[in-house]
Each structure stands twice: as structure tokens, then as C-alpha cells.
Design a protein around this motif. Structure first.
Motif, PDB file in Angstrom:
ATOM      1  N   GLU A 135       2.791 -12.270  47.141  1.00 25.53           N
ATOM      2  CA  GLU A 135       3.181 -13.251  46.127  1.00 25.53           C
ATOM      3  C   GLU A 135       4.547 -12.911  45.526  1.00 25.53           C
ATOM      4  O   GLU A 135       5.013 -11.772  45.587  1.00 25.53           O
ATOM      5  CB  GLU A 135       2.134 -13.286  45.017  1.00 25.53           C
ATOM      6  N   TRP A 136       5.155 -13.932  44.937  1.00 26.39           N
ATOM      7  CA  TRP A 136       6.410 -13.742  44.209  1.00 26.39           C
ATOM      8  C   TRP A 136       6.289 -14.435  42.848  1.00 26.39           C
ATOM      9  O   TRP A 136       5.868 -15.572  42.788  1.00 26.39           O
ATOM     10  CB  TRP A 136       7.600 -14.317  44.991  1.00 26.39           C
ATOM     11  N   PRO A 137       6.643 -13.732  41.785  1.00 22.50           N
ATOM     12  CA  PRO A 137       7.036 -12.319  41.714  1.00 22.50           C
ATOM     13  C   PRO A 137       5.899 -11.402  42.166  1.00 22.50           C
ATOM     14  O   PRO A 137       4.728 -11.765  42.056  1.00 22.50           O
ATOM     15  CB  PRO A 137       7.338 -12.120  40.232  1.00 22.50           C
ATOM     16  N   PRO A 138       6.257 -10.232  42.653  1.00 25.24           N
ATOM     17  CA  PRO A 138       5.251  -9.347  43.254  1.00 25.24           C
ATOM     18  C   PRO A 138       4.385  -8.654  42.206  1.00 25.24           C
ATOM     19  O   PRO A 138       4.742  -8.609  41.025  1.00 25.24           O
ATOM     20  CB  PRO A 138       6.106  -8.332  44.014  1.00 25.24           C
ATOM     21  N   PRO A 139       3.266  -8.096  42.630  1.00 23.22           N
ATOM     22  CA  PRO A 139       2.391  -7.365  41.702  1.00 23.22           C
ATOM     23  C   PRO A 139       2.992  -5.995  41.368  1.00 23.22           C
ATOM     24  O   PRO A 139       4.004  -5.598  41.939  1.00 23.22           O
ATOM     25  CB  PRO A 139       1.091  -7.228  42.502  1.00 23.22           C
ATOM     26  N   PRO A 140       2.372  -5.250  40.442  1.00 24.59           N
ATOM     27  CA  PRO A 140       2.843  -3.896  40.137  1.00 24.59           C
ATOM     28  C   PRO A 140       2.878  -3.030  41.397  1.00 24.59           C
ATOM     29  O   PRO A 140       2.169  -3.290  42.376  1.00 24.59           O
ATOM     30  CB  PRO A 140       1.809  -3.376  39.135  1.00 24.59           C
ATOM     31  N   HIS A 192      -0.400  -1.629  42.933  1.00 19.84           N
ATOM     32  CA  HIS A 192      -1.224  -2.685  43.539  1.00 19.84           C
ATOM     33  C   HIS A 192      -0.614  -3.150  44.861  1.00 19.84           C
ATOM     34  O   HIS A 192      -1.329  -3.336  45.858  1.00 19.84           O
ATOM     35  CB  HIS A 192      -1.348  -3.861  42.570  1.00 19.84           C
ATOM     36  N   LEU A 193       0.690  -3.326  44.891  1.00 16.45           N
ATOM     37  CA  LEU A 193       1.345  -3.773  46.116  1.00 16.45           C
ATOM     38  C   LEU A 193       1.201  -2.737  47.222  1.00 16.45           C
ATOM     39  O   LEU A 193       1.006  -3.078  48.396  1.00 16.45           O
ATOM     40  CB  LEU A 193       2.822  -4.069  45.845  1.00 16.45           C
ATOM     41  N   ALA A 194       1.287  -1.464  46.860  1.00  9.41           N
ATOM     42  CA  ALA A 194       1.141  -0.412  47.866  1.00  9.41           C
ATOM     43  C   ALA A 194      -0.241  -0.470  48.515  1.00  9.41           C
ATOM     44  O   ALA A 194      -0.374  -0.347  49.749  1.00  9.41           O
ATOM     45  CB  ALA A 194       1.369   0.955  47.223  1.00  9.41           C
ATOM     46  N   TRP A 195      -1.274  -0.663  47.698  1.00 13.79           N
ATOM     47  CA  TRP A 195      -2.626  -0.723  48.246  1.00 13.79           C
ATOM     48  C   TRP A 195      -2.838  -1.980  49.090  1.00 13.79           C
ATOM     49  O   TRP A 195      -3.441  -1.922  50.162  1.00 13.79           O
ATOM     50  CB  TRP A 195      -3.647  -0.683  47.104  1.00 13.79           C
ATOM     51  N   ARG A 205       5.929  -2.949  56.450  1.00  8.89           N
ATOM     52  CA  ARG A 205       6.200  -1.585  55.978  1.00  8.89           C
ATOM     53  C   ARG A 205       7.434  -1.564  55.076  1.00  8.89           C
ATOM     54  O   ARG A 205       7.508  -0.780  54.119  1.00  8.89           O
ATOM     55  CB  ARG A 205       6.388  -0.654  57.178  1.00  8.89           C
ATOM     56  N   ALA A 206       8.406  -2.430  55.371  1.00  7.24           N
ATOM     57  CA  ALA A 206       9.596  -2.497  54.527  1.00  7.24           C
ATOM     58  C   ALA A 206       9.240  -2.990  53.125  1.00  7.24           C
ATOM     59  O   ALA A 206       9.822  -2.549  52.124  1.00  7.24           O
ATOM     60  CB  ALA A 206      10.638  -3.424  55.169  1.00  7.24           C
ATOM     61  N   VAL A 207       8.265  -3.909  53.039  1.00  8.88           N
ATOM     62  CA  VAL A 207       7.804  -4.368  51.727  1.00  8.88           C
ATOM     63  C   VAL A 207       7.126  -3.225  50.987  1.00  8.88           C
ATOM     64  O   VAL A 207       7.361  -3.011  49.796  1.00  8.88           O
ATOM     65  CB  VAL A 207       6.843  -5.561  51.884  1.00  8.88           C
ATOM     66  N   ARG A 208       6.287  -2.464  51.692  1.00 11.05           N
ATOM     67  CA  ARG A 208       5.615  -1.337  51.041  1.00 11.05           C
ATOM     68  C   ARG A 208       6.629  -0.314  50.556  1.00 11.05           C
ATOM     69  O   ARG A 208       6.463   0.288  49.489  1.00 11.05           O
ATOM     70  CB  ARG A 208       4.629  -0.677  52.000  1.00 11.05           C
ATOM     71  N   ALA A 209       7.697  -0.121  51.292  1.00  8.21           N
ATOM     72  CA  ALA A 209       8.724   0.850  50.897  1.00  8.21           C
ATOM     73  C   ALA A 209       9.371   0.471  49.569  1.00  8.21           C
ATOM     74  O   ALA A 209       9.864   1.343  48.836  1.00  8.21           O
ATOM     75  CB  ALA A 209       9.779   0.965  51.993  1.00  8.21           C
ATOM     76  N   LEU A 210       9.370  -0.820  49.241  1.00  6.37           N
ATOM     77  CA  LEU A 210       9.958  -1.248  47.970  1.00  6.37           C
ATOM     78  C   LEU A 210       9.257  -0.591  46.787  1.00  6.37           C
ATOM     79  O   LEU A 210       9.880  -0.335  45.746  1.00  6.37           O
ATOM     80  CB  LEU A 210       9.850  -2.770  47.824  1.00  6.37           C
ATOM     81  N   THR A 211       7.961  -0.319  46.910  1.00 11.29           N
ATOM     82  CA  THR A 211       7.196   0.239  45.793  1.00 11.29           C
ATOM     83  C   THR A 211       7.617   1.660  45.460  1.00 11.29           C
ATOM     84  O   THR A 211       7.270   2.175  44.394  1.00 11.29           O
ATOM     85  CB  THR A 211       5.684   0.220  46.096  1.00 11.29           C
ATOM     86  N   TYR A 244      11.832  -0.277  40.865  1.00 12.72           N
ATOM     87  CA  TYR A 244      10.928  -1.372  41.228  1.00 12.72           C
ATOM     88  C   TYR A 244      10.390  -2.082  39.984  1.00 12.72           C
ATOM     89  O   TYR A 244      10.422  -3.323  39.897  1.00 12.72           O
ATOM     90  CB  TYR A 244       9.755  -0.857  42.069  1.00 12.72           C
ATOM     91  N   ALA A 245       9.886  -1.318  39.000  1.00 14.41           N
ATOM     92  CA  ALA A 245       9.300  -1.940  37.810  1.00 14.41           C
ATOM     93  C   ALA A 245      10.339  -2.749  37.051  1.00 14.41           C
ATOM     94  O   ALA A 245      10.048  -3.844  36.545  1.00 14.41           O
ATOM     95  CB  ALA A 245       8.685  -0.875  36.908  1.00 14.41           C
ATOM     96  N   THR A 246      11.569  -2.218  36.979  1.00 18.72           N
ATOM     97  CA  THR A 246      12.630  -2.933  36.266  1.00 18.72           C
ATOM     98  C   THR A 246      12.971  -4.239  36.968  1.00 18.72           C
ATOM     99  O   THR A 246      13.101  -5.297  36.326  1.00 18.72           O
ATOM    100  CB  THR A 246      13.885  -2.050  36.179  1.00 18.72           C
TER     101      THR A 246
END
Length: 372
Positions: free
Chosen positions: A278-283, A286-289, A311-317, A322-324
């Protein structure tokens, strides 16, 4: 801040309950209950015998009534409140002849007893009102805590940098979503319905993946009938055929109609939505899991290039910012111009302070009036 309604109502209910308890304790609850029982029995005798024990027509009812009244009075414990009132009414009723006015006078003379035993009813009403006030206060506390969470979110988002480079998150997420969507469309249109539905059914092992499991009858059909080897679009096409036309393509037309035609909406809506981000993404946590769970499902229908994008999306976490960046994305997506102005003017901070004061006041009241 003025006293919250929930606190004022709870305090008032607690005072009423305490007053009602003291009025009962002044006499003694057991003594009052004994008095109430005698009062009700006496009133019942008056109601039952008024028509038959008056005048001179029914001597048996007359004597029964006087005997029942005398027995009731004699059996009263010495410490029953208003015992002398019961005795006085009994004496007045022990006449050679009774009239309607005697019964009316007896009820009138018993009114002070009724007023006394009503303290028990007042106590029960006060208890129920107090319980309701506590329940209402807890509900209001839940509402206030939800409001606090919303206001805190506004404050956090109001402080977000609207010019932050959120595309550094959005780009990889959109690239993955497009790739996984295309991969699933290809999978759905080219592979057998049996293969597609079994893959989706196996996704039940991953609670974070929200694919709706295939209906049992549909899954059983594609597993046991030759038509299940056709892709889903062809299966849907078959479902629209008339029985006579369908008879040229499948051996058991009734089975296909029964299993597929009634599940067309389910089949038509199958897409990669449950494994998109989803966008905006979850915390971040949560996104990592979720992306780990997604990968276990995506590898069943997509090639390595799609998995690499996931995997590139997971790397964003793992990014320090990321939180900012997520807060900035949320602010852009969720904050209206009015909300931004309220944050900037300090109105949201003031509302937050007031909500916190109300929460603290309700919590104190629930603790203070919790032992009644």
C-alpha cells in the motif's frame, strides 16, 4: 478546563449511591428486607380479600383474612422496623365487620412502612445508576484515548517535511506493484485454473497474505474434472455458455455450472492485490514482516525479477530515514489544508492538551470512585 461530563456524572452517581447506602445502613439491610417482606405480604392480603372479606356476605373469607393478618403480625420479629405500625393496623382490622373504608385506612396507615422499605429500591436504583455512570465513563475514556491518538498523529504529520524525497520510497514500491500485478495477470491467464487456485489455497499458510481461499466446491471441481486444466478466463467463458453449447466442451455440464457459474465473481476478482504494498506504506517493522510473507507466495507465480523488486522494497525498511519519509508521505496523502493550518496555528496542540487533561481526570475519577 471545566470538569468533564463523565467525571461529574460519575461523582454524582457515587454520591447518590453512598447516600442511599447510608440510609439503608441506618436501619440495617436485613431488618429492612424483613420489613419489606412483611409489608408486601400485608398489602397482598389487603388486595386479595378486599372484595370478599367486606360486608356480611362471606364469613369464611372474613375469618380467613383476620386470621392471616393476625398470624403475619404475631410472627414478626421484635426488631422488625415499624412493628408497632403493623400491630396497630392489625388491631384496626380485628372488627366484627369490615368495610371498604377499613381497607383504605389500612393501606394509608401502612404508607410510612412503604416509605421506609423504599430505601432498598432507592439503593438498587442508585447502584444501577452508578454502574451505568462507570460504564459511560470508560466508554468516554476510550473515545478520548482514540482522539488523543488522532491528534498526536496530526501533530506528528504536521511536523513532517512536505518537500522530503518520498519518491525514494514510492518508486521501488510502485515498480514492484506493477511487476507483481503483471506477473499475476499472466499466471492467471496462462496457467490452469487448478494450478492457480491451489497456489492461492496454499497462501492460507501466511496470515499476512490476504488472499481469499477458493470455495471448497470450486477447488474440488478443478482438481477432479478435466475442465480444471483450462485457464481461469476459459473456465469463465464456459460458465457463460448455454447448456447445449457447453455440452460440446465438458463432460458434466451440470457440475461446471454448479461449481463455477456460482463463483464467477470470485474468479473475476482474483488479482495480485493481496501481495501488493500500500501507499503510503506501513511502519518499517510491519512492512518487513509482510514482504517476507509476500515473497513466499510470489515465488509461486512470478520470476526472479519480480522477487528482486520485492526484496528492494524490504530493503527500504532498513533506511535510517524510513520513518521520516513515511511521515512525509502520510502528511501529503492524509492531511487536508485545513488540518495543516490547525497544526500551524497551535489549535491541534491545544486540543491535544485538553484531551489529555480529560483523560487524566476520568482515570482519576474511575480510581477514586472504584470502591463502592
Amino acid at each position: 478546563m471545566s470538569e468533564p461530563d463523565a467525571v461529574r456524572d460519575l461523582a454524582a452517581a457515587a454520591r447518590e449511591y453512598e447516600t442511599a447506602s447510608e440510609r439503608v445502613d441506618d436501619v440495617g439491610q436485613e431488618r429492612l428486607e424483613a420489613c419489606r417482606d412483611a409489608y408486601r405480604r400485608f398489602r397482598d392480603l389487603l388486595d386479595r380479600y378486599e372484595d370478599t372479606a367486606t360486608g356480611s356476605g362471606n364469613f369464611q373469607a372474613f375469618t380467613e383474612f383476620q386470621g392471616a393478618v393476625a398470624t403475619l403480625t404475631t410472627d414478626l420479629d421484635d426488631d422488625v422496623p415499624k412493628r408497632e405500625t403493623f400491630e396497630a393496623v392489625d388491631d384496626d382490622l380485628q372488627q366484627r365487620r369490615l368495610t371498604d373504608s377499613d381497607f383504605e385506612r389500612a393501606r394509608r396507615d401502612l404508607e410510612p412502612v412503604g416509605d421506609l422499605v423504599s430505601r432498598l429500591d432507592d439503593l438498587e436504583a442508585a447502584r444501577e445508576a452508578y454502574i451505568a455512570a462507570r460504564r459511560d465513563a470508560r466508554r468516554r475514556l476510550d473515545d478520548v484515548e482514540s482522539r488523543i491518538a488522532d491528534l498526536e498523529r496530526l501533530v506528528r504529520l504536521g511536523d513532517a517535511d512536505l518537500d522530503a524525497p518520498v519518491e525514494e520510497l514510492q518508486g521501488p514500491i510502485e515498480t514492484y506493484n506493477e511487476a507483481v500485478g503483471e506477473a499475476f495477470r499472466t499466471f492467471r491467464s496462462e496457467q490452469s485454473a487448478r494450478e492457480v487456485l491451489e497456489r492461492i489455497q496454499r497462501a492460507d499458510a501466511y496470515p499476512l497474505v490476504s488472499f481469499q481461499s477458493p470455495p471448497d466446491e470450486l477447488l474440488e471441481y478443478v482438481r477432479t474434472h478435466e475442465a480444471g486444466e483450462a485457464p481461469i478466463p476459459k473456465l469463465l467463458e464456459y460458465a457463460d455458455y448455454s447448456a447445449s453449447k457447453l455440452d460440446h466442451y465438458v463432460a458434466d455440464t451440470a457440475a461446471l455450472k454448479r461449481a463455477v457459474a456460482t463463483r464467477q465473481t470470485y474468479l473475476e476478482r482474483l488479482d495480485a492485490g493481496p501481495v501488493t504494498v500500500e501507499w503510503p506504506p506501513p511502519p518499517a517493522d510491519h512492512l518487513a514482516w509482510t514482504t517476507r510473507a509476500y515473497q513466499s507466495v510470489v515465488v509461486g507465480f512470478a520470476d526472479e525479477s519480480v522477487v528482486a523488486r520485492l526484496r528492494a522494497v524490504r530493503a527500504l525498511t532498513r533506511r535510517d530515514d524510513y520513518a521520516t519519509l513515511r511521515d512525509s508521505a502520510l502528511a501529503r496523502d492524509q492531511l487536508s489544508e485545513t488540518e495543516r493550518e490547525r497544526v500551524a496555528s497551535g489549535a491541534v496542540e491545544r486540543d491535544l492538551a485538553a484531551a489529555r487533561e480529560e483523560r487524566d481526570a476520568i482515570e482519576r475519577a474511575l480510581e477514586e470512585y472504584g470502591g463502592l
